[in-house]
Motif scaffolding. Structure first.
Motif, PDB file in Angstrom:
ATOM      1  N   MET A   1       0.843  -1.173   0.000  1.00 56.41           N
ATOM      2  CA  MET A   1       0.000   0.000   0.000  1.00 56.41           C
ATOM      3  C   MET A   1       0.879   1.223   0.000  1.00 56.41           C
ATOM      4  N   ALA A   2       1.486   1.445  -1.072  1.00 59.20           N
ATOM      5  CA  ALA A   2       2.468   2.475  -1.075  1.00 59.20           C
ATOM      6  C   ALA A   2       1.908   3.831  -1.359  1.00 59.20           C
ATOM      7  N   SER A   3       0.894   3.946  -2.203  1.00 62.12           N
ATOM      8  CA  SER A   3       0.413   5.276  -2.509  1.00 62.12           C
ATOM      9  C   SER A   3      -0.877   5.233  -3.266  1.00 62.12           C
ATOM     10  N   THR A   4      -1.002   6.159  -4.197  1.00 59.33           N
ATOM     11  CA  THR A   4      -2.233   6.283  -4.946  1.00 59.33           C
ATOM     12  C   THR A   4      -2.284   5.311  -6.090  1.00 59.33           C
ATOM     13  N   ALA A   5      -3.486   5.129  -6.645  1.00 61.66           N
ATOM     14  CA  ALA A   5      -3.648   4.174  -7.730  1.00 61.66           C
ATOM     15  C   ALA A   5      -3.040   4.707  -8.993  1.00 61.66           C
ATOM     16  N   VAL A   6      -2.544   3.802  -9.807  1.00 60.41           N
ATOM     17  CA  VAL A   6      -1.971   4.182 -11.085  1.00 60.41           C
ATOM     18  C   VAL A   6      -3.050   4.787 -11.955  1.00 60.41           C
ATOM     19  N   LEU A 256      -1.152   0.112  -7.085  1.00 61.27           N
ATOM     20  CA  LEU A 256      -0.555   1.229  -6.363  1.00 61.27           C
ATOM     21  C   LEU A 256       0.883   1.468  -6.794  1.00 61.27           C
ATOM     22  N   LYS A 257       1.234   2.743  -6.871  1.00 58.57           N
ATOM     23  CA  LYS A 257       2.610   3.085  -7.204  1.00 58.57           C
ATOM     24  C   LYS A 257       3.524   2.739  -6.034  1.00 58.57           C
TER      25      LYS A 257
END
Length: 612
Positions: A1-6, A256-257
């Motif tokens: 869960m690193a960040s926002t969706a691609v 996720l990025k």
């Protein structure tokens, strides 16, 4: 869960609409379908590999057992590399694809090894392991090792990412869906998230159990009665199907990025803290360095709050001259934010409880070797014409785990909820502790049954005839398999829940990798334990030898039982001193932040059930 969706844009309504079409339970058939095929392939060739090594390649029992435990350890060690790749640059989706391809190559290597006579030693004119048997050559073993290495690398891409990739699909659910579920269940947002994840983890382990159950019945029977080419070929085809199924679901996934290498951030914090080891820490923690914009990519669910433990690491967040450039950018090898410092603290705090799972893996590392050899010497007749394959005995452990997982959600949780008042019934700490306690009974029962089997061999004059069937039903082994299955339903799921929940959000793949790392160290420890026992008992009635009727595997099991009792006591002490991670979460009704001090919530209270 690193960040926002691609492909997502927080300010773009169309992009947000597209994002909301992704994720959720509709992705589960593709994600779990991939892992079901993978687990079917893994169990299909792994469950009976001890038979292939001893009867087809003519390896001695201890050598074959150590090869299997080393292979299991390597397969559980490579997930660290997979997690690093997924969290750093590749993302979970492409790491899963790469792992699947490597696994496929390894499976094809095993199929070729089983089909080509030149890659196996000639059959024995005498019983396997006798003086007339020729052991596999270095070239033949080299092909086997290369194939196993490929499957280990494949496991490194799959194991740390599939579980985390599945939970990504729920963490990014649209806000209105969260609200509907909360209204329906009458729960808070955090409790609803915890409940979905708990059910997902149970579903994950349940489907994996179904796949293993199918493998140890169908595939093992084919290996023993049809041929090893078909026995390895069917799992290889299943692995190919898993890749196709997973790719088909590509448009539906939340991807996720990666937020950058978590290991680099941990190293930066450690380096900065060491550099400033002589700098006086401020009395007010509010003076420590904060940068929401810098941490935005690795704290989408909220920033970690300052804790008083491991205070020497706080020095990494003390601002000193030269730490920040003229442009306002910090030198991350000299200065870290509080959030990044707390990431390292969270990992360090988790390690003692995490390490309690190591010996659990050690205790089960020889279920695929010694126990299978025991079953091979026992009466395996079900009817006059049908004998149960030795490796199929693991079906009882898998079945017990499946039944336990089903009853856990349907019966145990509702009953426990009435007593504890927790939505999850019991906390994952308690679940893991129960599993560790039950596993002790499993190893002890294995020792008792082996004593009974060996005494039966002595009574019938079979101590020097290891190829003969001891007149004792193989179903005496069922209790130990069943107990291990029940223990796994508690300990494995609880262990995974704990790691995923308490790890920093940007290190969720790393948390899953830690689960497998415990298994890896446990398998290697099993090899060390076997080697040490063999050397210590050599010349004085070896406990572990090819003729298990003359050996003392029961004494080995009692030794492991004692170690497991000590391990349970160690876990209880670690649990007593553990502090939950503190998290700052965004207010659902505004732009300001709301502090959620999870460390102030008792570990036996609602917060321990899975708040994130």
């Amino acid at each position: 869960m690193a960040s926002t969706a691609v492909g997502g844009n927080g300010g773009d309504r169309d992009g947000e609409h597209k994002k909301r079409k992704k994720g959720g339970f509709k992705t589960m058939p593709f994600i779990l379908g991939n892992d079901v095929c993978d687990r079917f392939a893994t169990a299909g060739f792994g469950a009976n590999l001890i038979t292939y090594l001893t009867q087809q390649l003519h390896l001695p029992l201890v050598d074959a057992s150590n090869l299997l435990t080393n292979f299991g350890g390597t397969s559980s060690l490579t997930p660290i590399l997979g997690a690093l790749a997924a969290d750093s640059f590749a993302g979970r989706f492409w790491t899963i694809i790469a792992g699947s391809v490597f696994y496929q190559l390894g499976m094809l290597g095993l199929v070729v090894s089983a089909l080509l006579p030149s890659l196996r030693p000639p059959p024995c004119p005498a019983p396997p392991g006798g003086p007339a048997c020729r052991r596999a050559s270095g070239w033949q073993l080299g092909v086997l090792y290369l194939s196993l290495l490929c499957t280990s690398l494949g496991s490194g891409g799959l194991r740390p990412c599939v579980v985390a990739f599945g939970t990504d699909q729920f963490d990014q659910e649209p806000p209105e869906e969260h609200q509907k579920q909360q209204e329906k269940q009458g729960t808070s947002g955090a409790e609803a998230v915890a409940e979905r994840k708990r059910r997902y983890f149970n579903l994950y382990f349940f489907t994996m159990g179904v796949a293993a159950l199918l493998a140890v019945t169908v595939v093992v029977y084919i290996q023993d009665n049809v041929g090893w080419g078909w026995g390895f070929g069917i799992p290889a085809v299943a692995m190919l199907v898993s890749i196709v199924v997973f790719v088909v679901g590509y448009p539906l996934y939340v991807r996720l990025k990666p937020g950058g290498s978590p290991f680099t951030r941990l190293a930066q914090v450690a380096a900065a803290a060491f550099r400033k080891r002589n700098v006086a820490a401020p009395e007010d923690a509010g003076m420590l360095y904060q940068d929401k914009e810098l941490d935005a990519l690795i704290s989408t669910n909220g920033r970690l709050l300052h804790t008083d433990q491991l205070a020497f690491l706080d020095r990494a967040a003390i601002v000193t001259p030269g730490d920040i450039s003229a442009s306002g950018q910090p030198d991350l090898w000299r200065l870290s934010t509080v959030h990044r410092v707390e990431e390292l603290k969270s990992i360090v705090r988790m390690l003692p409880i995490w390490s309690a799972g190591i010996l659990l893996a050690t205790a089960g590392s020889h279920n695929g070797s010694f126990t299978i050899m025991q079953a091979r010497t026992m009466d395996r007749r079900v009817t006059r014409r049908f004998e149960i394959p030795p490796a199929t005995m693991s079906i009882f452990g898998t079945a017990a785990m499946l039944v336990s997982l089903a009853l856990y959600d349907c019966a145990f949780v509702p009953l426990a909820r009435r007593v504890t008042g927790l939505p999850s019934g019991i906390t994952y700490f308690q679940r893991m502790g129960v599993g560790l306690a039950i596993s002790i009974l499993g190893v002890a029962s294995a020792a008792l049954v082996e004593t009974k089997r060996r005494n039966a061999a002595a009574r019938h004059g079979l101590l020097d005839d290891p190829a003969a069937a001891v007149p004792l039903s193989v179903f005496w082994l069922v209790p130990q398999f069943a107990i291990h299955g029940v223990a796994g339903a508690f300990s494995s799921v609880g262990h995974m829940e704990f790691l995923y929940d308490q790890a920093p959000e940007s290190m969720r793949s790393t948390a899953a990798a830690l689960f497998w790392l415990a298994s890896s160290i446990g398998h290697y420890l099993g090899t060390v334990l076997v080697t040490a026992v063999q050397r210590a008992t050599r010349g004085r009635g070896e406990w572990l030898q090819d003729n298990i009727n003359r050996g003392r595997i029961d004494s080995y099991y009692w030794l492991v039982t004692c170690l497991m009792v000590l391990n349970l006591g160690y876990y209880i002490v670690c649990f007593h001193f553990y502090t939950m991670k503190p998290l700052e979460v965004a207010d659902e009704h505004g732009d300001h932040d709301k502090e959620c001090e999870l460390s102030s919530i008792n570990k036996n209270g609602a917060g321990a059930g899975g708040l994130v």
